[in-house]
Write an enzyme that holds these catalytic residues in place. Structure first.
Site, PDB file in Angstrom:
ATOM      1  N   CYS A 122       0.835  -1.134  -0.067  1.00 40.02           N
ATOM      2  CA  CYS A 122      -0.203   0.006  -0.110  1.00 40.02           C
ATOM      3  C   CYS A 122       0.711   1.264   0.100  1.00 40.02           C
ATOM      4  CB  CYS A 122      -0.715  -0.233   1.452  1.00 40.02           C
ATOM      5  SG  CYS A 122      -1.992   1.378   1.415  1.00 40.02           S
TER       6      CYS A 122
ATOM      7  N   GLN B 194     -18.021 -11.233  11.655  1.00 38.63           N
ATOM      8  CA  GLN B 194     -16.741 -11.371  11.524  1.00 38.63           C
ATOM      9  C   GLN B 194     -16.176 -10.676  10.273  1.00 38.63           C
ATOM     10  OE1 GLN B 194     -14.912 -12.395  13.967  1.00 38.63           O
ATOM     11  NE2 GLN B 194     -16.141 -13.352  15.247  1.00 38.63           N
TER      12      GLN B 194
ATOM     13  N   TYR C 145     -22.797 -13.028  24.379  1.00 30.57           N
ATOM     14  CA  TYR C 145     -22.461 -11.611  23.723  1.00 30.57           C
ATOM     15  C   TYR C 145     -22.499 -12.378  22.158  1.00 30.57           C
ATOM     16  CZ  TYR C 145     -20.194 -10.152  27.819  1.00 30.57           C
ATOM     17  OH  TYR C 145     -20.212  -9.805  29.364  1.00 30.57           O
TER      18      TYR C 145
ATOM     19  N   GLU D 113     -27.703 -11.044  23.505  1.00 34.20           N
ATOM     20  CA  GLU D 113     -26.704 -10.211  22.927  1.00 34.20           C
ATOM     21  C   GLU D 113     -27.766  -8.761  23.335  1.00 34.20           C
ATOM     22  OE1 GLU D 113     -24.265  -9.327  20.658  1.00 34.20           O
ATOM     23  OE2 GLU D 113     -25.098  -7.380  20.668  1.00 34.20           O
TER      24      GLU D 113
ATOM     25  N   ASP E 253     -17.751 -14.756  24.197  1.00 31.53           N
ATOM     26  CA  ASP E 253     -16.948 -13.680  23.369  1.00 31.53           C
ATOM     27  C   ASP E 253     -17.439 -12.315  23.334  1.00 31.53           C
ATOM     28  OD1 ASP E 253     -15.356 -12.637  21.346  1.00 31.53           O
ATOM     29  OD2 ASP E 253     -16.748 -13.650  19.603  1.00 31.53           O
TER      30      ASP E 253
ATOM     31  N   CYS F 137     -10.456 -10.702  21.596  1.00 33.38           N
ATOM     32  CA  CYS F 137      -9.713 -10.139  20.575  1.00 33.38           C
ATOM     33  C   CYS F 137      -8.745  -9.280  21.318  1.00 33.38           C
ATOM     34  CB  CYS F 137     -10.218  -9.088  19.704  1.00 33.38           C
ATOM     35  SG  CYS F 137     -11.499  -7.784  20.637  1.00 33.38           S
TER      36      CYS F 137
END
Ligand SMILES: C[S@@+](CC[C@H](N)C(=O)[O-])C[C@H]1O[C@@H](n2cnc3c(N)ncnc32)[C@H](O)[C@@H]1O
Length: 499
Positions: free
Chosen positions: A110, A333, A362, A383, A428, A455
């Protein structure tokens, strides 16, 4: 954390050795601007041996016994840098030039690398990125949960290092980031791209993005051209003025369907209609076009209201053998191919025999719950976002899944209800990790097995330690790369109830 020698797993001291080996390759430089005789001060020049990257993608290095942090720098290189500030033995410095290049440096694809805030190190060899991510996971668990004695597997590589994102959120901006090789008087009042690294009010005018689906580059270029043709004002992040705020492009890997969402600061049917008409005329590949309005100052592409201007309002993607309809506002995702690997890791850790009740806390649009539904007696997703719950329910129906139900609201409230007890729980949570009150409630529910996905390795280490203190034994940490060229790393940990 005790040292282990199993092939394929790592310990913190192994990671330190790897880091030092990288640093040694850059040895042997002279030291102009050396500050050995006194403590470094603002504007001093240092030669910094870059050792690693941190969880924010910054370079971490060493100079004269000081730890140095810089916005960029390839591990294994030596960089001349200017001191910005010093706090005890930690120096923040600005990288000026590379004195000794790194053997781990590769050409970036890039043109915006270094200025664009989208990627952190596209110019670092991919295997070295994975090593660096492993180190972050090891450090997080060693720092927070040293007594747990956890094995950490090597980071599973993403199937594609480029073109992997199925969604990009671009920003319009009235303050364009002027690149260093441009003339000083270059027009800078319009940009469509990503925020500049460390300079949030400026937007890099992204001409092509190597991590998005290639078809999205053409749409990005046309959106820019059309906005300029029509004279539509871009958003000013400081003054909070201007019409055009975001352009979101979603491309389904499996079906090739393309969703474009234009987010403006007000409902302006005339200009938005003209924009949409021209964009659709130039791009037959766009299967649906949505207009969202965000009147708030907060810089987010999440719209308060949405109108479908063309097509069904969603695109169809395939994951884990299922079809998902994804609408503009829903979580899905972002790296579909790597998400297949994530589903595989979760499946393995859940080790379902077929008769279990599985709760997915979640759950987002229900990706994990639905992927596991075929191997369980029942799945229940919890959720907070209504649009995600609506998508999850629609996706269950779309795939003929009858043993899944979804509960809308805060997980804490959901878990206080009378929903029976789960055998297996998937967790999650968002980056911040689990709510502290959730862990004791989970311990009361006493599922046999917990699969924890995160994450954020630091949050993962804290949460896994809390679960361990409540009667669960964690297995291996299994990291996975969902986002090449960024410092993000996903971790999956299976935990078994003791006794
Ligand atoms: C990392 S995402 C989960 C993604 C999901 N596993 C998937 O694969 O699609 C975290 C989700 O937690 C939801 N969330 C955040 N706080 C919550 C809360 N207090 N209660 C319930 N859901 C919450 C967010 O809306 C988001 O969808």
């Amino acid at each position: 954390m005790r040292e282990r020698t199993e092939p394929g797993s790592s310990s913190p001291s192994a990671a330190r050795a790897a880091g030092n080996a990288v640093a040694r390759s850059a040895d042997g430089e002279d030291e102009p601007g050396s500050v050995r005789s006194r403590k470094p001060r603002r504007d001093d020049l240092l030669d910094v041996r870059v050792i690693a990257f941190d969880a924010r993608g910054r370079a971490v290095g060493e100079s004269d016994g000081y730890r140095v942090r810089m916005r960029r720098g390839i591990p294994g290189s030596t960089v001349r840098a200017r001191v910005l500030r010093r706090r005890r033995d930690l120096i923040d410095a600005f990288p000026l030039e590379t004195i000794v290049p790194s053997p781990l440096a590769v050409p970036a694809r890039c043109a915006h690398v270094g200025t664009c805030g989208g990627c952190s190190f596209q110019d670092l060899d991919y295997a070295a990125q994975l090593e660096g991510k492993l180190r972050l996971v090891l450090e997080a668990f060693a720092g927070t949960a040293p007594a747990l004695d956890l094995r950490v597997d090597p980071v599973l590589a993403a199937p594609d290092a480029f073109g992997y994102r199925n969604k990009m959120e671009f920003s319009f901006g009235s303050r364009r980031y002027v690149e260093h090789d441009e003339p000083p008087n270059a027009p800078a009042g319009f940009a469509l791209g990503l925020h500049a690294r460390d300079l949030f009010s400026k937007v890099v005018d992204v001409r092509a993005c190597a991590i998005q689906a290639p078809v999205a580059d053409g749409i990005l270029a046309s959106a820019r051209a059309i906005a300029l043709e029509l004279g539509l004002a871009p958003w000013d992040a400081r003054e909070h003025t201007g019409l055009l705020r975001h352009l979101v492009v979603r491309v389904a890997r499996a079906t090739g369907e393309v969703l474009v969402s234009l987010v403006t600061s007000e409902d302006a049917p005339g200009p938005v209609g003209a924009f949409a008409e021209r964009l659709l005329a130039r791009h037959g590949e766009i299967t649906t076009l949505v207009h969202g309005v965000n009147t708030r100052a907060a810089d987010t592409a999440i719209a308060e209201s949405e109108r479908v201007l063309f097509g069904p309002g969603s695109i169809r993607e395939r994951l884990a053998g299922l079809e998902f309809a994804i609408s503009a506002g829903s979580f899905f995702q972002t790296n579909t191919a790597a998400a297949e690997l994530l589903v595989g890791l979760v499946r393995e850790a859940a080790a379902l025999a077929g008769g279990e009740v599985v709760w997915d806390l979640y759950c987002g649009t229900g990706t994990l719950a639905l992927a596991l539904a075929g191997s369980a007696r029942a799945v229940v997703g919890f959720e907070i976002a209504p649009s995600s719950i609506a998508d999850a329910r629609a996706n269950a129906e779309r795939n003929g899944i009858l043993n899944a139900r979804f509960v809308e609201g805060d997980v804490l409230a959901g878990l206080s209800g009378d929903l029976g007890r789960p055998d297996v729980v998937l967790l999650d949570p968002p980056r911040s990790g689990l709510h502290a009150k959730l862990v004791p409630r989970l311990a009361e529910l006493a599922p046999r097995r917990i699969v924890y996905v995160s994450c954020n390795p630091k949050a993962a280490a804290i949460d896994v330690a809390r679960l361990a203190a409540c009667g669960y034994t964690p297995g291996r940490v299994r990291p996975l790369d969902l986002f090449p060229h960024t410092p993000h790393v996903e971790c999956v940990v299976g935990l078994e109830r003791r006794g």
